[in-house]
Design a protein around this motif. Structure first.
Motif, PDB file in Angstrom:
ATOM      1  N   LEU A   1       0.827  -1.204   0.000  1.00 31.25           N
ATOM      2  CA  LEU A   1       0.000   0.000   0.000  1.00 31.25           C
ATOM      3  C   LEU A   1       0.862   1.256   0.000  1.00 31.25           C
ATOM      4  O   LEU A   1       0.601   2.207  -0.741  1.00 31.25           O
TER       5      LEU A   1
ATOM      6  N   LEU B   1      -4.649   0.209  -7.255  1.00 34.07           N
ATOM      7  CA  LEU B   1      -4.622  -0.276  -5.872  1.00 34.07           C
ATOM      8  C   LEU B   1      -5.129  -1.713  -5.737  1.00 34.07           C
ATOM      9  O   LEU B   1      -4.437  -2.570  -5.191  1.00 34.07           O
ATOM     10  N   ILE B   2      -6.347  -1.982  -6.224  1.00 38.78           N
ATOM     11  CA  ILE B   2      -6.971  -3.271  -5.950  1.00 38.78           C
ATOM     12  C   ILE B   2      -6.269  -4.410  -6.689  1.00 38.78           C
ATOM     13  O   ILE B   2      -5.929  -5.439  -6.093  1.00 38.78           O
TER      14      ILE B   2
ATOM     15  N   PHE C   1      -3.039  -5.648  -5.203  1.00 39.35           N
ATOM     16  CA  PHE C   1      -3.284  -6.429  -3.997  1.00 39.35           C
ATOM     17  C   PHE C   1      -3.756  -7.838  -4.335  1.00 39.35           C
ATOM     18  O   PHE C   1      -3.318  -8.820  -3.737  1.00 39.35           O
ATOM     19  N   VAL C   2      -4.676  -7.927  -5.306  1.00 37.68           N
ATOM     20  CA  VAL C   2      -5.193  -9.238  -5.711  1.00 37.68           C
ATOM     21  C   VAL C   2      -4.062 -10.123  -6.226  1.00 37.68           C
ATOM     22  O   VAL C   2      -3.930 -11.300  -5.845  1.00 37.68           O
TER      23      VAL C   2
ATOM     24  N   THR D   1     -13.973  -8.492  -3.861  1.00 34.06           N
ATOM     25  CA  THR D   1     -12.552  -8.263  -3.609  1.00 34.06           C
ATOM     26  C   THR D   1     -11.920  -9.530  -3.059  1.00 34.06           C
ATOM     27  O   THR D   1     -12.616 -10.432  -2.577  1.00 34.06           O
TER      28      THR D   1
ATOM     29  N   SER E   1      -8.083  -4.551   0.927  1.00 32.39           N
ATOM     30  CA  SER E   1      -8.769  -4.312  -0.344  1.00 32.39           C
ATOM     31  C   SER E   1     -10.272  -4.170  -0.148  1.00 32.39           C
ATOM     32  O   SER E   1     -10.932  -3.408  -0.867  1.00 32.39           O
ATOM     33  N   GLN E   2     -10.834  -4.879   0.826  1.00 34.38           N
ATOM     34  CA  GLN E   2     -12.258  -4.732   1.103  1.00 34.38           C
ATOM     35  C   GLN E   2     -12.573  -3.328   1.615  1.00 34.38           C
ATOM     36  O   GLN E   2     -13.566  -2.720   1.215  1.00 34.38           O
TER      37      GLN E   2
ATOM     38  N   MET F   1     -10.828  -0.709   0.947  1.00 36.98           N
ATOM     39  CA  MET F   1     -10.566   0.231  -0.133  1.00 36.98           C
ATOM     40  C   MET F   1     -11.757   0.349  -1.076  1.00 36.98           C
ATOM     41  O   MET F   1     -11.902   1.369  -1.762  1.00 36.98           O
TER      42      MET F   1
END
Length: 299
Positions: free
Chosen positions: A82, A170-171, A174-175, A255, A261-262, A264
């Motif tokens: 992040l 961002l997402i 992370f995934v 997500t 991430s959730q 976000m």
């Protein structure tokens, strides 16, 4: 002549036979199809470059995972990723292998590029499509309705772009970082390595882009419902707890299974819900002033 009388006369002047409406509809459909075809050809011509751009989140996740794997900077976790994504820390450098994606059918990547071109064509031609829809229905709207409709044509793509940017920057990293962390490499004789298919990666990207982009349309939907008188600001305020719960459930579904991430996704959607309440309240205040002005009888 009152505003209502002027609106009625304007609508009456715009009346046309059914055949004229069909001709106008045909014209608008031809323009929409032409815009999609041109967008498809353009996107397919640059499909390889566009696909490479979509690999940026995978590259960021791979760099962070390689940093964690190599032990640089004390390892890398979700918060480290992040901090890198928002610019607080520098992007880790590594000298590992290039990103590897595979396709297992002879024409799989070709069809993937076709799907990418179709998706890109809709995105590129959306301003033209939205304007053609508005131009077709505008003659049947009152002047005040046309003025109220135009801001939504601007706000919808802006909110969708904000949601898509959140996914891209961002997402998705992370995934993909979470997916890379599930690998089993260098543990005895067992190796479990992530080698995503080009089609699966495109499906993941487009699914998340659509999911977040559509979720960010919440203010548009609620404001339109308020404009139609189907919901009120008071009703939305009383149901904010249920709305927050529903947003959290949706965020948990679309997500990956990590709280960052959730949050976000859930945090901006919740904020947009309360912004929607303010928009509906403004509509109600304007409607009330308009009704009071009509009730005033001139001396």
């Amino acid at each position: 002549m009152s505003d209502i009388d002027r609106d009625e006369s304007e609508i009456e002047a715009s009346r046309a036979p059914l055949l004229d409406h069909l001709v106008e509809l045909r014209k608008r459909l031809v323009i929409c199809v032409a815009a999609i075809v041109v967008g498809f050809i353009f996107c397919f011509a640059f499909a390889t470059q566009i696909y490479s751009i979509l690999l940026y989140p995978f590259e960021m996740a791979a760099r962070m995972f390689a940093s964690q794997k190599g032990g640089h900077g004390g390892g890398a976790g979700p918060f480290d990723l992040l901090f890198v994504l928002i610019g607080i820390r520098d992007v880790p450098e590594f000298t590992g292998e290039n990103l590897r994606l595979v396709f297992t059918a002879p024409l799989e990547f070709f069809f993937t590029k076709l799907k990418l071109a179709a998706f890109g064509a809709i995105v590129v031609s959306f301003p033209i499509l939205a304007w053609q829809v508005y131009a077709f229905v505008a003659p049947g709207l009152y002047k005040r309705e046309r003025k109220a409709f135009v801001p939504f044509l601007v706000a919808a793509p802006v909110l969708f772009s904000i949601g898509a940017a959140l996914v891209y920057f961002l997402i998705l990293p992370f995934v993909l970082w979470f997916s890379l962390s599930q690998q089993i490499v260098g543990t005895g004789s067992i190796t479990v390595e992530l080698l995503p298919k080009v089609s699966d990666y495109l499906t993941l990207v487009t699914t998340l882009l659509l999911a977040f982009g559509l979720c960010f349309q919440l203010p548009i939907v609620l404001t339109l419902l308020g404009l139609a008188g189907m919901v009120s600001a008071a009703t939305l305020w009383r149901g904010w707890r249920y709305a927050v719960f529903g947003v959290i459930v949706v965020a948990a579904i679309v997500t990956p299974p990590d709280p960052i991430s959730q949050l976000m996704l859930a945090t901006p959607i919740i904020l947009l819900y309360f912004v929607s309440i303010g928009c509906v309240k403004l509509i109600e205040m304007q409607r009330g002033r308009a009704e009071r002005s009509r009730d005033v009888v001139p001396a």
